[in-house]
Motif scaffolding. Structure first.
Motif, short mmCIF file in Angstrom:
data_model
loop_
_atom_site.label_atom_id
_atom_site.label_comp_id
_atom_site.label_asym_id
_atom_site.label_seq_id
_atom_site.Cartn_x
_atom_site.Cartn_y
_atom_site.Cartn_z
N LEU A 5 -4.57 21.41 1.13
CA LEU A 5 -5.13 20.70 0.17
C LEU A 5 -6.72 20.68 -0.04
O LEU A 5 -6.97 20.74 -1.18
N ALA A 6 -7.19 21.05 1.09
CA ALA A 6 -8.68 21.30 1.04
C ALA A 6 -9.09 22.46 0.26
O ALA A 6 -9.94 22.52 -0.76
N LEU A 7 -8.23 23.32 0.06
CA LEU A 7 -8.64 24.74 -0.54
C LEU A 7 -8.07 24.64 -1.85
O LEU A 7 -8.62 25.09 -2.94
N LEU A 8 -6.76 24.13 -2.15
CA LEU A 8 -6.27 24.10 -3.51
C LEU A 8 -6.78 22.99 -4.49
O LEU A 8 -6.72 23.08 -5.77
N ARG A 9 -7.28 21.76 -3.87
CA ARG A 9 -7.68 20.62 -4.84
C ARG A 9 -8.62 20.95 -5.66
O ARG A 9 -8.74 20.74 -6.84
N PRO A 10 -9.79 21.96 -5.16
CA PRO A 10 -11.01 22.06 -6.20
C PRO A 10 -10.32 22.97 -7.32
O PRO A 10 -10.99 23.03 -8.31
N LEU A 11 -9.44 23.72 -7.19
CA LEU A 11 -8.62 24.64 -7.97
C LEU A 11 -7.72 24.25 -8.87
O LEU A 11 -7.60 24.39 -9.94
N GLN A 12 -6.78 23.40 -8.23
CA GLN A 12 -5.61 22.66 -9.12
C GLN A 12 -5.43 21.53 -8.42
O GLN A 12 -4.51 21.10 -7.82
N VAL B 32 3.32 21.41 -11.02
CA VAL B 32 3.16 23.10 -10.57
C VAL B 32 3.67 23.88 -11.93
O VAL B 32 3.01 24.91 -12.39
N VAL B 33 4.73 23.58 -12.40
CA VAL B 33 5.13 24.35 -13.49
C VAL B 33 4.36 24.19 -14.69
O VAL B 33 4.38 25.04 -15.69
N LEU B 34 3.79 23.08 -14.86
CA LEU B 34 2.89 22.91 -16.00
C LEU B 34 1.76 23.76 -16.05
O LEU B 34 0.82 24.02 -16.78
N THR B 43 4.69 35.18 -13.40
CA THR B 43 5.37 33.98 -12.69
C THR B 43 6.79 34.34 -12.62
O THR B 43 6.99 33.94 -11.59
N GLU B 44 7.25 34.86 -13.67
CA GLU B 44 8.82 35.28 -13.22
C GLU B 44 9.05 36.11 -12.38
O GLU B 44 10.05 36.17 -11.52
N ILE B 45 7.92 37.10 -12.02
CA ILE B 45 8.34 38.11 -10.94
C ILE B 45 8.11 37.31 -9.59
O ILE B 45 8.83 37.63 -8.65
N VAL B 46 7.38 36.42 -9.58
CA VAL B 46 7.26 35.65 -8.37
C VAL B 46 8.47 34.81 -7.89
O VAL B 46 8.74 34.79 -6.98
N GLN B 125 -6.16 31.41 -10.11
CA GLN B 125 -4.83 31.83 -10.30
C GLN B 125 -4.09 32.19 -9.07
O GLN B 125 -3.16 31.93 -9.04
N ILE B 126 -4.87 32.49 -7.95
CA ILE B 126 -4.27 32.40 -6.72
C ILE B 126 -3.95 31.28 -6.29
O ILE B 126 -2.56 31.27 -5.58
N ALA B 127 -4.37 30.20 -6.33
CA ALA B 127 -4.09 28.78 -6.12
C ALA B 127 -2.85 28.64 -6.99
O ALA B 127 -1.80 28.03 -6.19
N GLU B 128 -2.73 28.83 -8.11
CA GLU B 128 -1.56 28.66 -8.87
C GLU B 128 -0.25 29.56 -8.22
O GLU B 128 0.78 28.96 -8.31
#
Lengths: 150, 178
Positions: A5-12, B32-34, B43-46, B125-128
């Protein structure tokens, strides 16, 4: 390692908030928190996730904590605990290879809804640990040495 | 191979069995899907990598419509299983390396993974992609209980509405010969 959460929250932020809510609901609604904590600890060990502090009321006793790495050969665990640990290990390795018997063993100790909730809680908890491990490596600050609390 | 459900499948309004956790999980999945920072092909490959690894019959039987519109076809899809030795674009390979790290061995990471993904993707993008892998892997809950029957005998189109709810639509047209 830093919690996901700490890593992802700033980004998403919205998705991270939703993950946190799911984690909170999982902890609050899992049918047997003490059994779940055993499974969480076993999952953490198998995934390589560092141990985290847990609520005292669900902390396994010393004998079970000590025996957990070799639980299959230990006599300190109940049949319910063994069924859930066996399921957890198999699910982590390959959910597709789970057998009817492994799910039936859970159903012997809870309703279908209890089993569904346990599995859903395991999914949320397992993947938060997986994301923490991987996100720490690919998003975390390489120069930071101290660990943030999980 | 047909495999019956291990518990009675959900029959109510949902989501799934309608528990608080089901609602919370679906809210996470929808969030997430949004996310739209990663292109639909990646996305589809993943998604398909997760579907095949977890053996989700439903997820294997659908194709993301947005990816089809960008040119995803079964020839590309066939390369996913052995992506390391395929001629897939390095961007896709990086996404799959990240996917495999999460679903297979998060505690034993290739030290080159960080560099590999950061060449092709931003931090957002990595986070996504990380969140996508978790979202697609909710299949594990369904597969464990075998309550994920295939959508149809043929491949079907998968879309998401503005609230992030999935819709399984009509058949995917067969790929042209040649």
């Amino acid at each position: 390692m830093t919690d996901a959460l700490a890593l992802l929250r700033p980004l998403q932020p919205e998705a991270a908030d939703a993950l946190e809510r799911a984690s909170d609901v999982a902890a609050a609604t899992v049918p047997d928190p003490a059994v779940f904590e055993l499974c969480r600890a076993r999952a953490a060990a198998l995934l390589g996730h560092p141990a985290t502090a847990v609520e005292p009321e669900v902390q396994p006793d010393e004998a079970k904590r000590t025996a957990l790495p070799d639980w299959r050969r230990s006599e300190v665990f109940t049949e319910k605990e063994r069924a859930h640990l066996d399921f957890t290990e198999q699910s982590l390795m390959s959910v597709a290879a789970l057998t009817d018997d492994q799910v039936d063993a859970l159903l012997a100790h809870g309703s279908a809804l209890d089993v569904h909730t346990f599995i859903a809680a395991l999914y949320v908890t397992e993947f938060r640990m997986r994301l923490s491990l991987v996100a720490s490596a690919v998003l975390g600050d390489e120069d930071r040495e101290e660990e943030a609390p999980a | 191979m047909s495999q019956p459900p291990r518990i009675p499948p959900p029959t109510g309004h949902g989501p799934r069995y309608g528990t608080d956790l089901d609602h919370a999980c679906v809210a996470f999945e929808s969030a997430v899907v949004l996310l739209d920072g990663v292109d639909p092909l990646t996305t589809e490959i993943v998604r398909l990598r997760c579907a095949r690894y977890h053996d989700c019959r439903r997820c294997r039987s659908v194709r993301l419509e947005a990816a089809l519109e960008q040119g995803f076809d079964e020839e590309l899809g066939a390369k996913i299983d052995r992506w390391e030795v395929s001629d897939l674009d390095e961007r896709y390979k990086a996404a799959l390396a990240l996917t495999d790290a999460i679903i297979m061995a998060p505690g034993a990471l290739d030290p080159t993974l960080r560099q590999r993904v950061r060449v092709h993707f931003t931090d957002a993008q990595i986070a996504e992609i990380c969140l996508d892998v978790m979202k697609w892997s909710v299949q594990k809950v369904l597969v464990a209980l075998r309550i994920e029957p295939a959508a149809a005998d043929d491949l079907s189109r998968l879309t998401f509405d503005e609230q992030g709810r999935f819709r399984i639509g009509g058949p995917v047209a067969a790929a042209p010969a040649g």
